[in-house]
Enzyme design. Sequence first.
Site, PDB file in Angstrom:
ATOM      1  N   HIS A  80      -8.818  57.217   1.675  1.00 31.36           N
ATOM      2  CA  HIS A  80     -10.163  57.241   2.266  1.00 31.36           C
ATOM      3  C   HIS A  80     -11.180  57.994   1.401  1.00 31.36           C
ATOM      4  O   HIS A  80     -12.382  57.837   1.574  1.00 31.36           O
ATOM      5  CB  HIS A  80     -10.081  57.897   3.657  1.00 31.36           C
ATOM      6  CG  HIS A  80     -11.155  57.484   4.598  1.00 31.36           C
ATOM      7  ND1 HIS A  80     -12.416  57.094   4.182  1.00 31.36           N
ATOM      8  CD2 HIS A  80     -11.180  57.400   5.948  1.00 31.36           C
ATOM      9  CE1 HIS A  80     -13.151  56.800   5.244  1.00 31.36           C
ATOM     10  NE2 HIS A  80     -12.436  56.961   6.309  1.00 31.36           N
ATOM     11  N   LYS A 108     -24.032  40.489  24.989  1.00 32.05           N
ATOM     12  CA  LYS A 108     -25.384  40.187  24.498  1.00 32.05           C
ATOM     13  C   LYS A 108     -26.213  39.486  25.582  1.00 32.05           C
ATOM     14  O   LYS A 108     -27.409  39.738  25.716  1.00 32.05           O
ATOM     15  CB  LYS A 108     -25.312  39.294  23.246  1.00 32.05           C
ATOM     16  CG  LYS A 108     -24.829  40.035  22.005  1.00 32.05           C
ATOM     17  CD  LYS A 108     -25.972  40.750  21.322  1.00 32.05           C
ATOM     18  CE  LYS A 108     -25.715  40.941  19.855  1.00 32.05           C
ATOM     19  NZ  LYS A 108     -26.751  41.756  19.224  1.00 32.05           N
ATOM     20  N   LEU A 149     -26.799  43.998  26.380  1.00 32.03           N
ATOM     21  CA  LEU A 149     -26.084  45.242  26.085  1.00 32.03           C
ATOM     22  C   LEU A 149     -25.555  45.189  24.654  1.00 32.03           C
ATOM     23  O   LEU A 149     -24.961  44.181  24.250  1.00 32.03           O
ATOM     24  CB  LEU A 149     -24.901  45.420  27.045  1.00 32.03           C
ATOM     25  CG  LEU A 149     -25.227  45.474  28.536  1.00 32.03           C
ATOM     26  CD1 LEU A 149     -23.940  45.505  29.356  1.00 32.03           C
ATOM     27  CD2 LEU A 149     -26.092  46.686  28.873  1.00 32.03           C
ATOM     28  N   THR A 153     -18.528  56.747  13.599  1.00 30.93           N
ATOM     29  CA  THR A 153     -19.106  56.650  12.259  1.00 30.93           C
ATOM     30  C   THR A 153     -20.465  55.963  12.307  1.00 30.93           C
ATOM     31  O   THR A 153     -20.581  54.864  12.850  1.00 30.93           O
ATOM     32  CB  THR A 153     -18.177  55.831  11.347  1.00 30.93           C
ATOM     33  OG1 THR A 153     -16.855  56.336  11.470  1.00 30.93           O
ATOM     34  CG2 THR A 153     -18.624  55.905   9.914  1.00 30.93           C
TER      35      THR A 153
END
Length: 612
Positions: free
Chosen positions: A327, A410, A414, A441
């Site tokens: 990572h 959608k 939302l 993230t």
Amino acid sequence: MENQLAKSTEERTFQYQDSLPSLPVPSLEESLKKYLESVEPFASEEEYKKTEEIVKKFKNGIGGKLHQKLLERAKGKRNWLEDWWLNVAYLDVRMPSQLNVNFAGPSAHFEHYWPPKEGAQLERGSIILWHNLNYWQLLRQEKMPVHKVGSTPLDMNQFRMLFSTCKVPGVTRDSIMNYFRTEGEGRSPSHISVLCRGRVFVFEALCEGCLLTPPELLRQLTYIYEKCHQEPPGPGVAALTTEERTRWANAREYLIRLDPENLTSLERIQSSLFVYSLEDSSAHVTPEDYSQILAVVLTGDPAVRWGDKSYNLISFSNGVFGCNCDHAPFDAMVMVNIAHYVDERIIETEGRWTGSEKVRDMPLPEELVFAVDEKILSDIKQAKAQFLQEASDLQIVAPAFTSFGKKLTKQQSLHPDTFIQLALQLAYYRLHGRPGCCYETAMTRYFYHGRTETMRPCTMEAVRWCQAMQDPSASLFERQQKMLQAFAKHNKMMKECSSGKGFDRHLLGLLLTAKEEGLPVPELFTDPLFSRSGGGGNFVLSTSLVGYLRIQGVVVPMVRNGYGFFYHIRDDRFVVACSAWKSCPETDAEELVEQIFLAFHDMMQLMTAAHL
């Protein structure tokens, strides 16, 4: 992004790097205000008042001075965070990184042209290698399209770290070696490392300046496979990369002292495009259940993964593939991008090679034979044992929720990512009876060398909604209103974090400034509420959206009593991957996922009932 991926363009991949804006330093007042909001769900009234006082004292005292120093640092750097983040988040960390830091995921081809099939490992492997090599060539030629939001280019620097990149262990701090060069910059390594049954081989991916074709790659793979299956296994030096970092650094130094040729072999692995792993085992996977394949790509045979390599492409005996990535050099979106590119090519070609079957005259793969002694063999044995013991403690549950997906959320206006995050909050609240501090993230690629910012989904708005959902006297209207308030807050915060107005990285910058100045750690960071709300890497929910494609991934929890939670979103489904440690009596990934799926239904019912 999908459409941008396939078409070649006049723009060069890295052409906007020099014109991207510098990473900004947010306002101290704003950051501290947001920090206070984020600790409120975890504080009693008295604790909150105390933290308010600490924050006020910090702002008017040492905090202001540290902020000025940080502004000074930012004047001289286009990204004031970059080196610090790499060191603190990755290179200084001493725990074994292959299991605790790396991310992993399956290739999506099993859903269409490449269902699991014994005996398909080598032939499919030659085709998947070829598509990966084409991606490498496009990157070298800077023909990979620039990622954009609207017409705004995003930072592409992480793509330089995908190939020919490796972390090297250090006694106190690791380093990253990156050998990749574009064609305009000069020569770049062009060999692949192949790991099979504890042995290491390398071969060139180019012959007479052209990529090896799938029949040629098949010849190389078959040679390695047959040699390894007819002869005894190798020592499995790769297993050392699973070790605690300082221990691996010492073992590596010892290897080099033992025989200078060992250093040459290590450097050839480090500089290779990527590691191709030939696993003996098969991997079970269906479009509805990713649990077993995620477990084996993250915790499979440690003798055929180079844990420090930015990219291990893993092949299983039943023709299923996956990856395992360090990572430190890049975030998951880089791997999502190449995985999607390869998947699209396999769909286009129906998983077959229809070109020439001719195999040019080329050298056979070369084996890298490490000189080892009893000490190294003992170190390898110990590394394998500790890795497999820790791996056996990991619980991974990764089903697909197929009742609905992006399309329906959608339709209800939302945001699907927020929908999943709030379902996770409700699920944790129901299971554990308290709010769960959560890391999501957010990407900061609008800025030069921008990577991520922490977005904290456990807001007071989310907690009030969870409480209303658990309160039998709360009306449908009240529950719906509170849910919509939680949605609005989450969406606003995500936007702010992506535009450089988050506060976690800012606070980290202030803490590191104090350390560099030799000052005592400010009280803000020793206050119990700092870590209870997730600060200092203490989030019980460590989460990330993998994207809106067919790509899924997995990570381990950030803390022993926490969960790792990766998910991807499609029109008709949500695929989630939840991890927990079996040895922690209070966490259970299966129970949490069950509660998340219940929350999905409850949230959708709230919206549809409200519209009746």
